[in-house]
Design an enzyme around this catalytic site. Structure first.
Site, short mmCIF file in Angstrom:
data_model
loop_
_atom_site.label_atom_id
_atom_site.label_comp_id
_atom_site.label_asym_id
_atom_site.label_seq_id
_atom_site.Cartn_x
_atom_site.Cartn_y
_atom_site.Cartn_z
CB CYS B 415 -0.97 -0.01 1.16
SG CYS B 415 -0.16 -0.25 2.75
CG HIS B 458 -4.54 0.47 3.75
ND1 HIS B 458 -3.90 -0.34 2.85
CD2 HIS B 458 -5.45 1.19 3.01
CE1 HIS B 458 -4.39 -0.13 1.64
NE2 HIS B 458 -5.33 0.81 1.72
CG ASP B 474 -6.82 2.38 -0.96
OD1 ASP B 474 -5.62 2.28 -1.28
OD2 ASP B 474 -7.35 1.64 -0.10
#
Lengths: 306, 671, 305
Positions: B415, B458, B474
């Site tokens: 991520c 994250h 995202d």
């Protein structure tokens, strides 16, 4: 009756020990740390330790209050030896629970204490007290203390037993100086001839129980049956032990010598008397006589002699 | 002088000490652990008399000097708290080697208890708490052994256990009732052991992202739970990028300090539906908190403890040294603020002047192609979808021009790589963008709470456009949509899941219902533990007392303190007053004793040493014939039960009637 | 059996007038299979009592007069060379009788005393490597003169312990002595005949040993013994052997009194006889301090749980 003490509320002192103080300090540290870190676990531990401290006050006290301490009999000793006091530890009667843990015994003004584990020690416990001079020693105050169960508190009590013991003079080996009784100035003293071992007196027929070495074997061999020899002797002579006039600094030495002689004569079962000037003990023999003489020597005071 | 051989108390203490030290192995320097081990082995050999003499004091002084110097050297890296703990352990080890008398022993026990408490700073889970509690109790037992060495183990443990059980209720009362204070002063925290998210992210540096399965926080919802794709827990906003590393912008840090000093708080305007929930955060030794967007503190207490800055980041006023509980309310439909101050614009457009040439080139081309902001952002997103990007926890390192390497060469990462690349790309395109680190997802438990673990960490981005203000993007979701919908374990390859800790492997067993139930049960217990015990703070205490007493007036609080004192005294009385003992003696014996009492009331006293038969004769001399006869029968019953093998059941009624006869006859005799 | 025992005691009492209690104690001592020590002035009937006991139970009787020059061999016996058979032949001493009266035991040298006490304990005599067992039953009745006399060897405490009981006869009362004097002539000639068979006596012994002793009584005995040890009042506390003796003697007493269980009265009855000589440091000065065993009895409550 001050030879036995059952400990109770009035006689027990209890106060946090040094370790107890440290423990409280630890609790304080934990509280500060727990508050500053907002750490409930630490606070809980702190409160638990405080609660334990509180509980211990009672546990400690109740344990100590179960004790019963009695004084056994004490042997008389000679100056320079240690008096050994027998202490009996027991529980209050009717108590289901028993006292546990280590106990410390210490005489007043004495440095050393002795430590005894109640759970593994056999009664009695011997506590010694060093002696230097002869005379009457009354038992000093005895302090008994306990740190059971976790050492947070010290429970203690002072016991003053109503007990004293005699310390005899230290025996000083010397020549025997028994002042024999002469027959003419002591007519009444029995000097009867009794059966003894010294002089042959005659023969008699053997009786059951007669010593075998008295049997006249020559006669037996001649077939005259069992015949015993009979002997006679005069009673061993008796006398006086005297404390001769002497200077004040010499008197302890003399008393020591007398002490030695008393023991020697008693061992030999000689009848003797003791004359200390102020105190006189009539001639006799036996254990009791010996004790009486030694007691007189122990308690003799110089002033009276003059 | 303490006996070293076969001294169980010292051995027990040594055992506690080594267990304690080993349990803190992450905090304690390894050479100090070796020292502890040496001390333990030394005590073991002394105990079993394999070796008889203690080490010389001079040797140990030298050792102490060397160790002290070494520790002083290391202490620069360790920080104050860890240095202190290490010092304590080291000193205890040396003391244990030297232990000679009662004072040493007692000091050592006290130190061990303190160390146990220090253990609670580092670990607060149930398992560790139980372990440390056990150690603490064993230390108490070792004290007990020391002060009563002759007692049998069984009796001793029983006695100690009784004491501990007696102390426990008092401790509980104290814990609940004694007022809880806020921190009195700032305490040193553990440097280097801060857990959870860090405030810098350098995606290229990390070859492997090993993630722990430790709990990060739990959130208990009132009412409905948020959808999985809504579960973005904001924690740290990073606005400064130097080409490699993202971190909180120094200007932002300074601004926060100013705001805090001025006691000015940012309060977002909120509207729309909301989630109310309570978060129980595990200790992180940091200040940031977790919440769904857009959150405001809920309730007066949380208002006091929490503040928010302009990046919507929540902070606690105190460092999270232990479990921290707060209430928040989140409004997912509220848009983030659409006004952008010039300062913020500057911060969020900041980018390094050099490096990553290929990216710069690509963006300038792309920007020319899509001059409209929204289209440009879509184009960047499309790049992630169209190219062959892969999600992995084991990316290769990218030291030189990391964004270039990631976007055009490796095309594999986790991520942080995606978030970093996208935010940088947008900034190059002139769109204010920033990286947000936090947690995404979480495991829903039966009781309506969500547990979020460290492996749920994250990173995503936020970009600002004129029309919509700050919007969350995202990029990871574009590459691995399952990561967002179903959580980490669903996107991991076989070798990746090896990296994740044990409980996740247990979580992989969730296919087996039994294991899953067990796992959830443990989680529930742990939840209750954190919520009700670790999270019991000033506010919870006040709530509890309010529930108990109603409004908290001074008078009522006084009554409470008096009541507490009385309660504790009552407990002590219950423990220590002579217990009402059940009389299990046969009835005849009791009847006989009652008869003796009756007689003594009428002036006939038994001298203490007179046995029953003889006394009966005496009574017959002193009393009327009736009394004498009845008493003689009672005596006979007594003798039968006490001294003969007589069965008592036959005479039960007799004893009672005889006793009433005796009462009557004695009255007659008196009148 | 009870009848026989009572008849025996009555027979002895007719012989030793006015000493019912002492006779019963002496009898229960033998019943408990223990040795008896009689301590009294000369002429109080020690020998008469011993004789009577021996006669009533049909035991062989011998009397050894202890003197300072009595050797162990004089008492135990000796190997004498028999010229006819050209071999050593054991010539048993006076101790080889079922009931031995050891008169004035404190006159003998400690060596002889210990030989006697060893024989009492082991019930056998070892001589020149040969062991000769003593007859069964074997009782010793020792006598001591309490008046302090020179040339005596008081029995040490350890050896006093071997005697189960010690009794004092004391002067008879007016009535008894008058009766004795008036019937003196007729009595002396009339020797006592055996009332009990030996087998009957050993049966009685066994039965007495089986008497039920409840926890309450055993606790009472233990309390007595413990008090003697812990109160500090007694120069010589009671040993475990003493507590065993106390239980044995109490059982015999209870048996004589026709009970099959023990009550505290039994213990109290035998305690002075069993314990007094053990509590004292030496045997002298009987009349000085009062009875230690009575002090002990008065200090302990038989009922206390």
């Amino acid at each position: 009756m001050a030879r036995s003490f059952a400990l109770d509320l009035r006689s027990i002192f209890i106060f946090p020990s040094v370790f107890g103080g440290l423990f409280l300090l630890l609790c304080l540290c934990l509280f500060l740390l727990g508050t500053n870190y907002q750490n409930n676990l630490m606070l809980a531990l702190c409160f638990f330790l405080v609660a334990l401290f509180l509980i211990n006050l009672f546990t400690s006290y109740l344990n100590f209050a179960r004790l019963k301490i009695s004084l056994g009999n004490t042997q008389h000793v000679y100056a320079g030896d240690d008096i050994r006091f027998a202490i009996w530890i027991s529980q209050h009667s009717g108590e289901e629970n028993t006292a546990h843990g280590k106990l410390q015994f210490r005489f007043w003004l004495q440095k050393d204490s002795i430590e005894v584990d109640v759970d593994s020690t056999q009664n009695p416990i011997w506590i010694t007290l060093p002696t230097r001079r002869r005379g009457q020693y009354s038992m000093p105050r005895l302090t008994v203390s306990s740190y059971y169960p976790l050492g947070l508190y010290r429970c203690w009590t002072h016991l003053l037993f109503d007990h004293s013991t005699l310390v005899y003079p230290k025996p000083v080996p010397c020549e025997m100086a028994l002042d024999y009784l002469s027959e003419d100035n002591n007519e009444s003293e029995s000097h009867a001839i009794t059966r003894g071992h010294d002089d042959f007196d005659g023969l008699k027929s053997y009786q059951l129980g007669d010593p075998l070495y008295h049997v006249a074997w020559k006669q037996v061999a001649k077939g005259q049956g069992m015949v015993s020899k009979q002997f006679s002797s005069s009673q061993s002579s008796s006398g006086w032990l005297r404390l001769l006039p002497c200077s004040a600094d010499n008197v302890e030495h003399k008393l020591g010598q007398l002490c030695f002689m008393v023991n020697q004569l008693s061992q030999q079962q000689v009848t003797f008397g003791l004359d200390l000037g102020s105190v006189q003990i009539a001639p006799d023999s036996g254990v009791h006589h010996q004790e009486a003489c030694l007691a007189a020597l122990a308690t003799f005071t110089w002033g009276k002699h003059a | 002088m303490l006996k070293a051989a076969r001294n169980s108390s010292i051995l027990l203490l040594s055992g506690c000490f080594i267990a304690l030290s080993v349990s803190m192995f992450t905090e304690i320097l390894s050479w100090i652990l070796i020292l502890v081990l040496c001390a333990f082995v030394m005590r073991l050999t002394l105990y079993f008399e394999w070796h008889k003499s203690l080490p010389k004091v001079r040797t140990l002084n030298l050792l102490a000097l060397l160790s002290g110097l070494a520790l002083a050297w290391f202490s620069f890296q360790l920080g104050l708290l860890l240095s202190m703990v290490n010092l304590l352990v080291m000193a205890s080890a040396l003391k244990l080697m030297l232990l000679r008398n009662q004072r040493d022993f007692l000091q050592l026990v006290a130190t061990q208890v303190f160390l146990t408490a220090c253990g609670f700073i580092f670990e607060q889970s149930i398992a560790y708490s139980l372990f440390y509690t056990a150690i603490c109790l064993l230390l108490l037992l070792s004290l007990a052994v020391y002060f009563a060495p002759g007692l049998q183990w069984r009796t001793l443990s029983k006695k100690t256990a009784i004491m501990i059980l007696q102390a426990a209720p008092i401790a509980v009362v104290l814990f609940l009732v004694l007022p809880k204070l806020g921190p009195l002063w700032q305490m040193p925290s553990q440097r280097g052991t801060e857990t959870g998210l860090s405030d810098t992210v350098t995606p290229g540096d990390i070859a492997e992202l090993s993630r722990s399965a430790k709990l990060a926080f739990r959130a208990t919802f009132e009412g409905a739970l948020p959808q999985p794709q809504e579960r973005y827990w904001r924690a740290v906003v990073m606005e400064h990028f130097d080409g490699k590393t993202w971190q909180t912008h120094p200007t932002r840090v300074a601004a926060r300090r100013q705001y805090l000093n001025a006691n000015a708080e940012f309060t977002p305007d909120v509207s729309g539906r909301s989630y109310r929930y309570q978060v129980i955060a595990e200790p992180t030794s940091q200040r940031y908190l977790f919440a769904l967007d857009v959150a405001i503190p809920d309730g007066s207490r949380s208002n006091r403890q929490i503040w928010q800055d302009h990046s919507y980041q929540l902070f606690s006023r105190d460092i999270l040294h232990s479990t921290f509980v707060y209430n928040v309310r989140s409004f997912p439909e509220t848009a983030l603020d659409d006004t952008l101050f010039s300062l913020e614009r500057r911060l969020n457009l900041q980018r390094p002047d050099k490096g990553n040439p290929r990216t710069r080139e690509w963006i300038s081309e792309l920007r020319q192609q899509f001059p409209v902001d929204a289209e440009f952002i879509r184009a960047v997103q499309r790049f992630f979808v169209e190219q062959d990007f892969r999600y992995t926890l084991q990316p290769e390192t990218m030291q030189e021009n990391p964004v270039d390497q990631f976007l055009f060469d490796k095309q594999a990462g986790f991520c942080a790589h995606y978030a970093s690349a996208m935010a940088y790309a947008l900034r190059l395109g002139g769109i204010p963008a920033r990286m947000v680190a936090g947690y995404q997802g979480g495991e829903v438990d039966n009781d309506g709470y969500i547990s979020v673990y460290q492996y749920d960490a994250h990173a995503w981005i936020e970009a600002w456009t004129e029309q919509r203000g700050w919007v969350r993007y995202d990029p990871t979701a574009l590459v691995a949509p399952n990561r967002v919908m179903f959580g980490l374990q669903n996107v991991l390859s076989e070798e990746d899941s090896e990296l994740v800790g044990e409980p996740l492997s247990l979580a992989r067993l969730s296919a087996f219902p039994l294991f899953n139930q067990l796992r959830l049960l443990l989680a529930d217990i742990d939840y209750a533990w954190s919520r009700w015990f670790l999270g019991f703070d000033q506010q919870s205490q006040r709530d509890m007392l309010r529930e108990l007493l109603g409004e908290l007036s001074v008078q009522r609080l006084m009554w409470l303190s008096v009541g507490t004192l009385l309660g504790i005294m009552a407990l002590l009385a219950l423990f220590f007053l002579p217990r009402w003992q059940r009389d299990t003696r046969p009835r005849e014996v009791k009847a006989y004793e009652t008869a003796l009492m009756l007689l003594s009331k009428h002036g006939i006293e038994r001298t203490a040493h007179i046995p029953p038969e003889t006394f009966s004769k005496e009574v017959s001399r002193l009393c009327s014939a009736g009394v004498a006869a009845t008493f003689a029968r009672l005596t006979r019953l007594y003798i039968n039960t006490q001294y003969r093998n007589g069965s008592s059941a036959v005479h039960e009624r007799d004893a009672k009637t005889l006793l009433s006869d005796l009462r009557r006859q004695l009255k007659q005799q008196a009148s | 059996m009870q009848k026989k025992i009572n008849a025996s005691i009555d027979a002895i009492c007719r012989h030793v007038i006015g000493k019912q209690e002492q006779v019963t104690l002496a009898f229960s001592c033998l019943l408990a299979n223990g040795h008896l020590l009689i301590e009294d002035l000369p002429g109080m009937g020690k020998t008469t009592l011993s004789h009577a006991l021996a006669n009533v139970l049909g035991l062989q009787f011998s009397r050894i007069q202890f003197t300072s020059d009595l050797l162990p061999a004089d008492m135990l016996g000796v190997n004498i060379f028999d010229s006819n058979e050209q071999a050593f032949k054991f010539h048993p001493g006076p101790i080889f009788n079922q009931l031995v009266l050891a008169d004035e035991i404190n006159r003998a040298s400690p060596k002889t005393q210990s030989a006697l006490l060893e024989a009492m304990e082991e019930k056998q005599v070892s001589l020149d490597g040969q062991t000769h067992s003593l007859p069964s039953p074997f009782f010793v009745i020792g006598t001591q003169n309490p008046m302090h006399q020179s040339g005596t060897y008081p029995l040490p405490e350890s050896q006093l312990d071997r005697f189960l009981m010690r009794i004092q006869l004391g002067y008879p009362d007016w009535q008894a002595e008058k009766l004795m004097l008036s019937s003196a002539q007729s009595k002396t000639e009339k020797a006592l005949s055996a009332v009990m068979q030996l087998s009957e006596f050993s049966q009685a012994q066994q039965a007495a040993a089986q008497i039920h002793s409840s926890d309450a009584v055993i606790d009472y005995i233990l309390r007595l013994v413990t008090y003697s040890r812990e109160s500090g009042k007694f120069p010589n506390p009671l040993s475990p052997r003493a507590s065993k003796a106390l239980l044995q003697a109490s059982r015999a007493w209870a048996y004589i009194h026709g009970r099959d269980y023990l009550v505290p009265e039994d213990v109290q009855a035998v305690l002075p006889a069993v314990a007094e000589h053990r509590l004292r440091s030496s045997l002298t000065d009987l009349h000085g301090q009062g009875s230690l065993s009575h002090q002990l009895l008065e200090a302990v409550d038989p009922l206390a749980a």
